[in-house]
Design an enzyme around this catalytic site. Structure first.
Site, PDB file in Angstrom:
ATOM      1  N   ASP A 127      23.308   4.414  -9.644  1.00  0.00           N
ATOM      2  CA  ASP A 127      23.994   4.551 -10.926  1.00  0.00           C
ATOM      3  C   ASP A 127      23.781   5.913 -11.579  1.00  0.00           C
ATOM      4  O   ASP A 127      24.220   6.131 -12.708  1.00  0.00           O
ATOM      5  CB  ASP A 127      23.596   3.426 -11.889  1.00  0.00           C
ATOM      6  CG  ASP A 127      22.099   3.380 -12.154  1.00  0.00           C
ATOM      7  OD1 ASP A 127      21.360   4.171 -11.553  1.00  0.00           O
ATOM      8  OD2 ASP A 127      21.677   2.535 -12.968  1.00  0.00           O
ATOM      9  N   LYS A 155      22.194   2.917 -20.685  1.00  0.00           N
ATOM     10  CA  LYS A 155      23.482   2.243 -20.485  1.00  0.00           C
ATOM     11  C   LYS A 155      23.230   0.748 -20.441  1.00  0.00           C
ATOM     12  O   LYS A 155      22.106   0.279 -20.241  1.00  0.00           O
ATOM     13  CB  LYS A 155      24.153   2.702 -19.175  1.00  0.00           C
ATOM     14  CG  LYS A 155      23.346   2.477 -17.901  1.00  0.00           C
ATOM     15  CD  LYS A 155      23.426   1.085 -17.323  1.00  0.00           C
ATOM     16  CE  LYS A 155      22.596   0.928 -16.061  1.00  0.00           C
ATOM     17  NZ  LYS A 155      22.424  -0.507 -15.655  1.00  0.00           N
TER      18      LYS A 155
END
Length: 272
Positions: free
Chosen positions: A133, A8
């Protein structure tokens, strides 16, 4: 069973305040990109095993987030013995969430292999226990994240058709190191508003609060962002706590030129 955990990037990152528990509240947008590790999990007739390839992990296997993903489920369920093999392509210490992605994808695979029938929401709860995350990678869609990165809200952000160049200098920046020199503050322009604007308007509005402290310690990597803009990026930034940088381009960029500008450096390009 084989899957391909993806990396990401952070489209902007504001560190807004320090919490009483020592952590920091932030505001960021996680965006998945097509850079993948390879994760294979198979049932075993013998003992649990874990192997990692194409990277060196400092510490014991029990400290690896993939092993932690297995163990966090084993606390609540009778898990089968498995062999886990992880091949790393996502650079470490890059701010691209490679370890978190591996852990989240392991949870999803183990959910199937062990027939646990856990919902995405329950998997997100387990993932959040592994890292701030990790939960993002369960649904793996563009997400506005607050808290320590664990409060997730879907965001309407689509970069389809753009080209993305990622450059990762040969510098490892730990999250702890990046946070050490950040001065938390609420931004003048809220990221939740900026992300709604056209990509062409992000430059000068969207920012990554870690850049200031990281550039001060590693001034050489400041050039990466500047060169991405010189090459025509409509927006460029460091991702997460670094040290990877990404540039968003309207047109395909000459990879030979990129590699010449950043010799002996991890460089890749994708059409999103």
């Amino acid at each position: 069973m084989i899957t391909f955990p993806n990396a990401k990037i952070n489209l902007g990152l504001d560190v807004v305040e320090k919490r009483p528990d020592g952590y920091h509240n932030l505001e960021t947008v996680f965006y998945p990109i097509p850079l993948h590790d390879i994760l294979e999990i198979t049932k075993s007739d013998e003992e649990f095993s874990f192997t990692m390839h194409n990277a060196v992990f400092e510490g014991s296997d029990n400290d690896n987030l993939v092993v932690k993903a297995y163990n966090v489920l084993a606390e609540d369920f009778e898990m089968p013995k498995v062999n886990i093999s992880l091949y790393k392509n996502i650079p470490t210490g890059a701010g691209m969430g490679g370890g978190s992605a591996d852990a989240a994808f392991a949870l999803k695979m183990l959910n199937v292999i062990a027939e646990l029938n856990l919902s995405d929401e329950k998997l997100e709860e387990y993932a959040a226990r592994l890292g701030a995350d990790c939960a993002f990678f369960i649904k793996n869609k563009p997400t506005y994240a607050t808290g320590i990165g664990n409060i997730l809200t879907p965001v309407d952000c689509d970069l389809t058709g753009y080209y993305m160049v990622v450059v990762k200098p040969d510098i490892h920046i730990s999250t702890k190191e990046a946070y050490a020199f950040v001065n938390p503050a609420h931004p003048e322009n809220a990221l939740a508003d900026i992300i709604k604007k056209p990509v062409d308007e992000w430059k000068g509005l969207m920012k990554n609060d870690f850049e200031k402290s990281v550039f001060a310690k590693y001034p050489s990597i400041m050039d990466v962002k500047e060169r991405l803009y010189e090459m025509g990026a409509v927006y460029a930034s460091m991702s997460g706590s670094g040290s990877a940088f990404f540039g968003i381009f309207k047109d395909e960029t000459d990879m030979e030129k990129i590699k010449n500008l950043f010799p002996d450096t991890f460089c890749q390009q994708w059409k999103l």
